[in-house]
Motif scaffolding. Structure first.
Motif, short mmCIF file in Angstrom:
data_model
loop_
_atom_site.label_atom_id
_atom_site.label_comp_id
_atom_site.label_asym_id
_atom_site.label_seq_id
_atom_site.Cartn_x
_atom_site.Cartn_y
_atom_site.Cartn_z
N TYR A 100 -1.69 -23.65 -9.68
CA TYR A 100 -2.71 -22.64 -9.37
C TYR A 100 -2.18 -21.62 -8.38
N GLU A 101 -1.26 -22.05 -7.53
CA GLU A 101 -0.59 -21.08 -6.66
C GLU A 101 0.27 -20.13 -7.49
N ALA A 102 0.97 -20.72 -8.50
CA ALA A 102 1.79 -19.88 -9.37
C ALA A 102 0.92 -18.92 -10.19
N SER A 103 -0.23 -19.40 -10.65
CA SER A 103 -1.14 -18.53 -11.41
C SER A 103 -1.64 -17.38 -10.54
N LEU A 104 -1.90 -17.65 -9.29
CA LEU A 104 -2.37 -16.60 -8.38
C LEU A 104 -1.27 -15.56 -8.16
N GLU A 105 -0.05 -16.02 -7.96
CA GLU A 105 1.06 -15.07 -7.76
C GLU A 105 1.28 -14.23 -9.00
N SER A 106 1.17 -14.85 -10.18
CA SER A 106 1.34 -14.10 -11.42
C SER A 106 0.26 -13.03 -11.57
N ALA A 107 -0.98 -13.41 -11.24
CA ALA A 107 -2.08 -12.44 -11.34
C ALA A 107 -1.91 -11.31 -10.34
N GLN A 108 -1.40 -11.63 -9.17
CA GLN A 108 -1.17 -10.59 -8.17
C GLN A 108 -0.07 -9.62 -8.63
N GLY A 109 0.98 -10.17 -9.29
CA GLY A 109 2.03 -9.30 -9.82
C GLY A 109 1.52 -8.39 -10.91
N THR A 110 0.69 -8.94 -11.80
CA THR A 110 0.11 -8.12 -12.87
C THR A 110 -0.76 -7.01 -12.30
N LEU A 111 -1.50 -7.33 -11.27
CA LEU A 111 -2.35 -6.32 -10.63
C LEU A 111 -1.49 -5.24 -9.97
N ALA A 112 -0.41 -5.63 -9.33
CA ALA A 112 0.45 -4.63 -8.68
C ALA A 112 1.05 -3.68 -9.72
N ARG A 113 1.46 -4.21 -10.87
CA ARG A 113 2.01 -3.37 -11.93
C ARG A 113 0.95 -2.41 -12.47
N ALA A 114 -0.29 -2.92 -12.63
CA ALA A 114 -1.35 -2.05 -13.12
C ALA A 114 -1.68 -0.95 -12.12
N GLU A 115 -1.66 -1.28 -10.86
CA GLU A 115 -1.92 -0.27 -9.83
C GLU A 115 -0.82 0.79 -9.80
N ALA A 116 0.45 0.36 -9.99
CA ALA A 116 1.55 1.32 -10.03
C ALA A 116 1.42 2.24 -11.24
N SER A 117 1.06 1.67 -12.37
CA SER A 117 0.86 2.51 -13.57
C SER A 117 -0.29 3.48 -13.37
N LEU A 118 -1.33 3.07 -12.71
CA LEU A 118 -2.45 3.95 -12.44
C LEU A 118 -2.05 5.08 -11.51
N ASN A 119 -1.27 4.76 -10.50
CA ASN A 119 -0.81 5.80 -9.57
C ASN A 119 0.03 6.85 -10.28
N SER A 120 0.92 6.38 -11.18
CA SER A 120 1.75 7.31 -11.93
C SER A 120 0.90 8.18 -12.85
N ALA A 121 -0.08 7.57 -13.49
CA ALA A 121 -0.93 8.34 -14.40
C ALA A 121 -1.74 9.39 -13.65
N MET A 122 -2.16 9.06 -12.43
CA MET A 122 -2.94 10.02 -11.64
C MET A 122 -2.09 11.20 -11.22
N LEU A 123 -0.83 10.95 -10.83
CA LEU A 123 0.07 12.04 -10.44
C LEU A 123 0.34 12.96 -11.63
N LYS A 124 0.56 12.33 -12.81
CA LYS A 124 0.84 13.12 -14.01
C LYS A 124 -0.38 13.98 -14.38
N LEU A 125 -1.57 13.39 -14.24
CA LEU A 125 -2.78 14.14 -14.59
C LEU A 125 -3.01 15.30 -13.62
N ASN A 126 -2.68 15.11 -12.36
CA ASN A 126 -2.86 16.18 -11.38
C ASN A 126 -1.92 17.36 -11.67
N ARG A 127 -0.66 17.04 -12.07
CA ARG A 127 0.28 18.11 -12.40
C ARG A 127 -0.18 18.87 -13.64
#
Length: 391
Positions: A100-127
């Motif tokens: 369950y510790e491993a599952s939590l770390e995996s979910a946190q990694g997936t969330l970090a990747r989604a947040e990075a993708s969202l940040n990139s999409a927001m910058l692209k949309l602003n340009r």
């Protein structure tokens, strides 16, 4: 002369002659006429009586919580003593948390990747926002960038939910007490594998600082009680609830008094009874779930009840209760009574007797209605001002 007396015929004649002579002794006394039979009586009086009813029942815990596994895994530790008191939130078991510790770390990694993708999409949309104003890009490209941003926002939400779920599952590896109370036997040991799909029972916690006593009362008695309270024949407490006492199997009375909480809204068709529930404080934990007790329900008070000794009441050929009283001209009168219940060693009489009647309490086998009697002893008051009913 002596020769004549020896002759048999002469002796017989002399014997017959003596039978006809009157006796010289005093005449026998004539039998005396029998007088009225002496009987003991009591004068019937009214007195206030607290009406109670003893009903068998069993004790149940005020609250019961079954502690079950909410995640699957190996039990690493048991952190309580069986039969001890536990507090709400206290850790009882530890389940292996590694996966369950491993599952939590995996979910946190997936969330970090989604947040990075969202940040990139927001910058692209602003340009592209500045370029669309000068018509340097097509409207289609701008719409695609805007849709990509919304997709990434959804991915972030999913990632956050996955992290939350993983954290909850990790927290479930520490099994805590859901309520404050006394914990029972452990159903698993260290090293046991518990599963969520089978909802493995680990132990049970019961709150017993207050306890329930569930008793079955005949529906006719419940109806009679309600009618008596409505008509004012019975008096209850200020809250309108009957008070309840508890009697152990050995006859001892529990010192704490309880109250009637609720009665079932339906009648059991098999037993024609209604379940009545009372609540008792249990500060010393003397009352344990499953104990057999008798609940003494205080139904109210009858201010002018008539109580008579049971030995003074007999039954006629129809099975009706009857009693003998001293009536007019000191003659016996037979009264047919109504005795709906016993109060200790006495009958409560609702019909057939009134205050002032002289109730005969002895020699009942020697007297008959209409026979003259004589009161042998001074009147005595009817005993017991208040008693407990024994049904």
């Amino acid at each position: 002369m002596k020769t004549l007396l020896k002759h048999p015929l002469i002796v017989l004649a002399l014997g017959l002659a003596s039978c006809g002579k009157p006796s010289s002794g005093p005449p026998p006394a004539a039998p005396m006429a029998a007088g009225p039979l002496e009987v003991g009586v009591i004068t019937v009086k009214t007195s206030p009586v607290t009406l109670t009813q003893d009903l068998p029942g069993r004790i149940s815990a005020f609250r019961v919580a079954e502690v079950r596994a909410r995640v699957s895994g190996i039990v690493l530790k048991r952190l309580f003593k069986e039969g001890s008191d536990v507090k709400e939130g206290q850790v009882l078991y530890e389940i292996d948390p590694a996966q369950y510790e491993a599952s939590l770390e995996s979910a946190q990694g997936t969330l970090a990747r989604a947040e990075a993708s969202l940040n990139s999409a927001m910058l692209k949309l602003n340009r592209m926002q500045s370029l669309i104003d000068s018509r340097a890009i097509s409207k289609q490209d701008f719409d695609e960038a805007s849709g990509s941003k919304r997709v990434n926002e959804a991915e972030v939400l999913l990632g956050k939910a996955a992290v939350k779920t993983a954290r909850i599952n990790l927290d479930y590896t520490k099994v805590t007490a859901p309520i404050t109370g006394r914990i029972g036997l452990s159903q698993v040991t260290e090293g046991a594998y518990v599963r969520t799909d089978q909802a493995t029972l680990l132990t049970t916690v019961q709150q017993i600082d207050r306890v329930y006593v569930d008793v079955n009362q005949p529906s006719s008695d419940l109806l009679r009680l309600k009618q008596a309270l409505t008509s004012g024949k019975l008096k209850a407490d200020a809250a309108g609830q009957a008070r309840v006492k508890l009697v152990y199997e050995n006859g001892e009375i529990y010192p704490e008094e309880g109250s009637l909480e609720v009665s079932d809204v339906t009648v059991n068709t098999l037993t024609n009874s209604v379940t009545v529930r009372a609540v008792f404080p249990n500060p010393r934990n003397e009352l344990l779930p499953g104990m057999f007790v008798r609940a003494r329900l205080e139904e109210g008070t009858t201010p002018d009840a008539i109580l008579v000794p049971q030995l003074a009441v007999t039954r006629n050929s129809k099975g009706e209760p009857t009693a003998m009283v001293v009536g007019a001209e000191s003659k016996v009168e037979l009264r047919v009574l109504e005795t709906p219940r016993a109060v200790g060693n006495q009958w409560m009489v609702t019909s057939g007797l009134k205050a002032g009647d002289q109730l005969i309490i002895n020699n009942l086998q020697k007297i008959r209605p209409g026979a003259p009697v004589k009161v042998a002893a001074p009147d005595s008051a009817a005993p017991a001002q208040t008693s407990s009913a024994a049904k």
